[in-house]
Design a protein around this motif. Structure first.
Motif, short mmCIF file in Angstrom:
data_model
loop_
_atom_site.label_atom_id
_atom_site.label_comp_id
_atom_site.label_asym_id
_atom_site.label_seq_id
_atom_site.Cartn_x
_atom_site.Cartn_y
_atom_site.Cartn_z
N HIS B 72 -3.26 7.66 -2.88
CA HIS B 72 -2.89 7.02 -1.62
C HIS B 72 -4.15 6.53 -0.92
CE1 HIS B 72 1.29 8.58 -1.51
NE2 HIS B 72 0.76 9.44 -2.34
N ASN B 73 -4.01 5.37 -0.30
CA ASN B 73 -5.09 4.89 0.55
C ASN B 73 -5.01 5.71 1.84
OD1 ASN B 73 -6.74 3.55 2.31
ND2 ASN B 73 -5.74 1.56 2.11
N ASP B 220 -5.50 -7.74 1.78
CA ASP B 220 -4.98 -6.81 0.78
C ASP B 220 -6.08 -6.04 0.08
OD1 ASP B 220 -2.36 -7.27 1.26
OD2 ASP B 220 -2.08 -8.76 -0.35
N GLY B 224 -5.06 -3.30 2.26
CA GLY B 224 -3.69 -3.36 1.75
C GLY B 224 -3.50 -2.83 0.35
N LYS B 225 -2.62 -3.50 -0.36
CA LYS B 225 -2.11 -2.94 -1.61
C LYS B 225 -3.12 -3.00 -2.75
CE LYS B 225 0.45 -7.12 -3.16
NZ LYS B 225 -0.26 -8.19 -2.52
N ASN B 226 -4.18 -3.80 -2.60
CA ASN B 226 -5.15 -3.88 -3.69
C ASN B 226 -6.23 -2.81 -3.65
OD1 ASN B 226 -3.72 -6.12 -4.35
ND2 ASN B 226 -5.28 -7.61 -3.73
N THR B 245 -9.04 6.10 -1.93
CA THR B 245 -7.70 6.42 -2.44
C THR B 245 -7.80 7.73 -3.22
OG1 THR B 245 -8.04 5.14 -4.46
CG2 THR B 245 -6.98 4.01 -2.63
N LYS B 326 2.40 6.16 3.60
CA LYS B 326 2.27 4.71 3.56
C LYS B 326 1.67 4.31 4.91
CE LYS B 326 5.27 0.67 3.51
NZ LYS B 326 6.66 0.21 3.69
#
Lengths: 800, 349
Positions: B72-73, B220, B224-226, B245, B326
């Motif tokens: 997880h970030n 991102d 974000g997701k990257n 992460t 999240k």
């Protein structure tokens, strides 16, 4: 077609009136009014007669409320309506004087007009990023990056102001041997603060500043966080200097100086935004251009061919807005020009502009003295714009004292006849010619010339010119002033005239007043005068003091009242504390303060309870404990001449003058207020609710009430704003009296009635903005009338 | 009763965490069942939750199709890792101490003669968020992080802002934490990620974090997701204020190390003094990049990250609570989970 419409309406073919029955808010005496729609209506009357109650508190508030409710927005519910019934109302928009006057220096022409946001979007979508420094992305900057008011966009060094204060180290620490103690002594601060500073640094006082550890240097200069004071900063040199700036407008020693920000170069935005260009310029450059130049730039823009459809539409919208501002004679301003630095007229036009250019119809506009701050020659254009609003199908209600505007109205409603309890009735309703014939209306009498402005009882000026002393400002060059020398005769009533933006405010507020401030409040050290400007003052030896009476709001504290502001409240409380009943109960003056121990315990002295409805919605109810009286029972148990302390708050100035007739110290300032037409205000009215003109007159009364000795120079900025002709007459008498007592008065004014009775007039011009800033005429009103160069002389009426 | 068993753990979770039933650790499982329900009902942002009591996992749940192996970030939880790394660097002598000046590590950065305020900023001020820094000018509640993301040189940008504002005033600054990462690199020659792998993660059995390839610095890629591994700035400096992460179990290991006052198996990974100094209560309720809390006499220190990421250590109860979440805007406050279910569930020590 629009003209046909209004013609159609004027024949009464459609029953379209705003019908108000039983209006009784404030002092209105249960009146029935019928306001014709789609026409230009002037509401007139002396100050305090109830015209604002009618126009703003009933027509505007009800129009706004009904509109908001119809689109589902909750609006606060009042305990009772100020009228019995109202019909024919529509969405209403108001432009009020006391709303537009503000002092926030982050508010600029660009932010206020919305042009800055539009330009930001244009740069965001159409700007070309010059060399991308990171080399890895050509990512567009969001609009926020182009706004100096946004954390993403502002230059971090000056936090978006384009300039900032800096300690000039070379002046503070001129050589290596100067000790910390000597450094402290160079700062022109009060001994109390300085001693505190010296105590905090007592171990280092004899050490040369240059040899102190950096930590001590930093702490002595900028301090550190402490939670024990409101500034949240320990006492330090920067704080002392800030205090000086707050007090005097600048640091007279020149150690603390406003400097253009070295990082953004005055462009206010960060480096990111300064790398994005349209037509080879970044947004900061565009925002510093005069609007006329910006309009030209965006019109001929070579890049526009590559713009997207959206960008092109935006460019055109920006141009429309710009041309409207230029047409409103604001072309000399830049988007970064701060709102507090605008003259009254500029401000008024900036705020009105949006509405005047709007294409909406069926709106009710309520405008508060739209011509205030305008030169006679500029009023016609504004009146034309207002008429255009009417012609496209709106109802325009102007609350006015200005002759030209009243004469242009289709319908006049005169409220009066007097102020306060003597007002609140409709004296006259109908067309203008009828008003002029109306004997009962003081407005009608002055407009028709049956009543005339008072002459001066005491004219100091000899026909040959002024033989007395002069106060001279030399080499004034603030804003658009062209290095002018202006000489004001002392012991006289001197007027400063000129078109709006011609430099009147620059001369008086930005040059004369700071110089006076410097002279009277600083032990001026030789050779240390601010080197930012060469302006200087001559002739101050013949003055013993000065008083600035501006239109700036008195303050935002709802607990501030005219009584407390003019300094009689403490005395009244002492009177109550000396009553036998108070002595018996052992309660002192503090118990008669609603912001102190005397407060009603339920509402804390506000007189109302605030009920939170969730979100940001509140309603206010009268406090159930004190019934709006603001005080606790103990305070209310004491009476003076049969009245409680709360009854005194509810008194008008006129009533208080007779009530306190035995108390000389209380009554003298009140009398001044009464005489300048402020007899109708209540002693307890919160000062933030006063209009700019009212606030100014309360200030004037306070200054006069101070009874200072010697020749005091009173400087007044447009004192007739908000004054009816009969109130203007009272003001002239008061100014005359000041002169008789050996004082001097300078008024910045547009009203020909006041200018005509001046001893001397300095006229700036010839135009506004860069085309102004010269003195185009100076002399008696008579000489101005004969001077072909003068733009004001022709409007003066000279009674020899 | 305060029986933190820091020196006589019966096992170390270097290779594997062991589980135990709540009741065997003196906890009332009814509360933990309610906790599970509460997370499902009201904290839908939480993807993983772990409670370790007395060194044993008593509660471990994953939600929204996440599992133990998912990283997880953890956003600003990263800052507390940087705090640990600065402590280790001081322990090992790379950095003299917290009073060392920030600009000592950037000799090439030009300052003007009068820049005393900038020159005197210390590592301690960055650790405690009390450095004068211009990120929060006039009423802006949050520092402009997106602006940081767009900088060609994050470190220079942050140094430029240093020295403006009130020295000593608490001002939460992600840019300031990044400066600490840069200092670590200047002092040790390793980026924070490499230094962490070697001196912090390896001893605890946390899997090595590989170098990530920053293709760009888009939203991102940075927020974000990257985001993978531990992101770095355009100069290759590991991002100090965010961007790590990690799995919930590894987050728990980090919290557990602090509960054990820096000791892990036979090795003092971080000195006990550093842990105490980092978590000693302050008026700002903020230690060295750790959030401090005292409620009903119970002290805790937490690594908190935007969106609801939490490592909360409660030494008196020998408890580590981890929520991996999240990143959502305005998450529901997870303190209510700790206060209403977790702390009351501990019935005997």
């Amino acid at each position: 077609m629009h003209y046909a419409l209004s013609e159609f309406l004027s024949k009464g073919n459609v029953l379209k009136n705003i019908e108000i029955k039983g209006a009784h808010i404030h002092n209105l005496k249960n009146i029935d009014v019928s306001i014709p729609k789609n026409s230009l209506v002037a509401v007139t009357g002396v100050s305090g007669s109830g015209k604002s109650s009618l126009a703003f508190d009933i027509v505007f508030e009800e129009g706004r409320k009904q509109y908001l409710q119809s689109i589902g927005v909750f609006s606060p519910v009042d305990e009772e309506d100020g009228f019995e019934s109202i019909s024919g109302i529509g969405p209403a928009i108001a432009v009020q004087q006391n709303i537009i006057r503000q002092s926030n220096s982050r508010s600029t022409v660009g932010s206020r007009s919305g042009l800055l946001s539009m330009l930001s979007v244009l740069f965001s979508t159409e700007g070309v990023i010059s060399c991308s420094l990171s080399g890895n992305s050509e990512e567009r900057l969001p609009p926020a990056y182009f706004s100096y008011n946004n954390a993403n966009g502002m230059c971090m060094t000056c936090s978006g102001k384009g300039e900032h204060y800096e300690i000039y180290m070379g002046r503070l620490v001129p050589d290596e041997d100067i000790t910390l103690l000597q450094v402290f002594d160079k700062v022109n601060a009060t001994p109390g603060l300085k001693n505190l500073l010296k105590r905090n640094f007592k171990d280092y006082l004899e050490t040369p500043f240059s040899r102190l550890p950096d930590e001590i240097k930093a702490d002595a200069l900028y301090g550190h966080f402490v939670s024990s004071n409101s500034a949240n900063n320990s006492i330090c040199i920067a704080r002392l200097l800030e205090g000086l700036v707050k007090k005097y407008g600048e640091d007279p020693s020149g150690i603390y100086r406003m400097r253009q920000c070295p990082d953004c170069g005055g462009f206010r935005v960060g480096e990111e935004a300064r790398r994005v260009f349209i037509g080879g310029r970044h947004i900061g450059e565009l925002c510093l251009m005069p609007l006329t130049e910006l309009e030209e730039f965006l019109t001929v823009l070579p890049d526009k061919s590559r713009f997207s459809a959206f960008g092109e539409k935006l460019r055109k919208d920006i141009l429309l807005k710009l041309s409207a501002l230029v047409k409103a004679r604001l072309g000399h301003l830049s988007l970064y020009r701060t709102v507090p630095s605008l003259s009254g007229g500029e401000l008024q036009r900036l705020f009105l502009n949006d509405h005047l250019e709007s294409g909406m119809d069926s709106i009710i506009y309520v405008l508060d003295e739209p011509t205030a701050g305008l030169h006679e020659s500029e009023k016609d254009q504004l009146i034309e714009s207002i008429k255009r609003l009417r012609d496209i199908g709106n109802t325009v209600i102007v609350v006015e004292h200005d002759k030209k505007s009243i004469m242009a109205a289709d319908h006049v409603i005169d409220v009066g006849p007097g102020a306060g309890t003597e007002g609140g009735q409709i004296v006259y309703q109908g067309d203008v010619s009828g008003l002029l014939d109306c004997e009962a209306s003081s407005t009608g009498r002055y407009l028709s010339g049956r009543s005339s402005m008072p002459g001066r009882a005491f004219k100091r000026l000899e026909p040959t010119g002024w033989q007395g002393f002069w106060l001279t400002v030399r080499q004034a060059s603030t804003n658009n002033l062209k290095n002018v020398d202006a000489a004001f005769p002392l012991g006289c009533l001197a007027g400063v005239a000129g078109k709006s933006g011609s430099g009147k405010s620059s001369l008086v507020s930005d040059s004369l007043l700071p110089l006076l401030k410097k002279h009277f409040y600083n032990n001026f050290k030789e050779g240390l005068s601010g080197d930012s400007s060469a302006a200087r003052l001559e002739g101050t030896e013949d003055l013993s003091g000065y008083a600035e009476v501006s239109q700036a709001p008195i303050g935002r504290n709802m607990n501030s009242t005219p009584a407390s502001y003019i300094g009689i409240w403490d005395k009244i409380r002492k009177i109550f504390a000396s009553q036998p009943e108070a002595v018996k109960q052992g309660i002192g003056a503090g118990h008669f303060s609603f912001s102190s121990v005397g407060a009603c315990p339920e509402c804390g002295g506000t007189g109302r309870e605030k009920i939170w409805l969730g979100g940001s919605f509140f309603i206010y109810n009268t406090c159930p404990a004190c019934h709006g009286k603001r005080y606790n029972e103990q305070a209310l148990s004491v009476r003076y001449n049969g009245k409680t302390i709360n009854d005194v708050l509810e008194m008008t100035v006129t009533e208080a003058v007779s009530f306190f007739s035995d108390e000389r110290s209380v009554v003298s300032t009140l009398k001044v207020l009464d005489r300048i037409g402020m007899g109708y205000i209540k002693l307890g009215q919160p000062t933030p609710t006063l209009s700019g003109g009212e606030a100014q007159r309360v200030k004037l009364a306070r200054e006069i009430g101070r009874k200072r000795r010697g020749n005091i120079l009173y400087v007044l900025d447009e004192p007739t704003t908000g004054l009816s002709p009969s109130d203007t007459a009272k003001l002239i008498c008061l100014l005359d009296e000041l002169i008789q007592k050996g004082n001097s008065v300078i008024v910045v004014e547009h009203d020909p009635a006041v200018l005509s009775v001046c001893d001397w007039i300095i006229e700036l011009g010839p135009e506004g903005g860069q085309a102004g800033g010269h003195i185009i005429a100076a002399g008696s009103p008579k000489s101005l009338k004969e001077n072909p160069e003068s733009k004001t002389g022709r409007y003066l009426s000279i009674n020899e | 009763m305060n029986k933190t068993q820091t020196n006589n753990r019966d096992y170390w979770p270097t290779k594997q965490w062991r589980s135990a039933s709540p009741s065997s650790c003196g906890m009332d499982s009814a509360y933990l069942e309610k906790l599970d329900l509460a997370i499902r009902a009201r904290h839908k942002n939480i993807n993983g939750a772990i409670i370790v009591k007395n060194g044993y996992i008593v509660f471990e749940k994953y939600f929204n199709a996440f599992g133990p192996a998912d990283t997880h970030n953890v956003a600003s939880v990263t800052k507390s890792f940087i705090s640990a790394l600065i402590g280790i660097a001081i322990d090992k002598g790379y950095i003299q101490g917290v009073e060392q000046r920030v600009l000592d590590f950037f000799p090439e950065y030009p300052t003007k003669a009068g820049d005393f305020a900038k020159r005197t900023v210390t590592i301690r001020q960055l650790l405690t968020m009390t450095a004068p820094i211009a990120s929060k000018t006039v009423g802006n509640k949050w520092e402009p992080l997106d602006r940081l993301r767009r900088q060609p040189d994050w470190v220079k940008y942050t140094l430029d802002m240093l020295g403006k504002g009130t020295s000593g005033q608490f001002q939460y600054s992600t840019a300031g934490a990044h400066l600490l990462s840069a200092i670590l690199t200047r002092a040790t020659g390793l980026c924070a990620r490499e230094f962490a792998n070697k001196h912090l993660f390896m001893p605890m059995g946390i899997s090595e974090i590989p170098d990530c390839d920053m293709k760009s610095f888009s939203l991102d890629d940075v927020f974000g997701k990257n985001v993978t591994g531990w992101i770095k700035d355009p100069q290759g400096v590991t991002v100090g204020g965010m961007g790590l992460t990690i799995t919930p179990r590894d987050m728990t290991r980090f919290g557990f190390l602090y509960l054990n006052k820096g000791l892990w198996e036979e090795q003092q990974v971080i000195s006990e003094q550093w842990i105490s100094a980092s978590t000693a209560m302050t008026p700002n309720e903020y230690g060295y990049l750790w959030w401090l809390r005292e409620k009903n006499g119970l002290l805790s220190y937490s690594a908190l990250g935007s969106g609801g990421n939490v490592i909360c250590c409660i030494p008196e109860k020998d408890l580590v609570v981890v929520f991996a979440s999240k990143i959502v805007v305005k998450p529901r406050d997870s303190w209510e989970l700790i206060d209403e279910y977790i702390i009351p569930s501990v019935v005997t020590d």
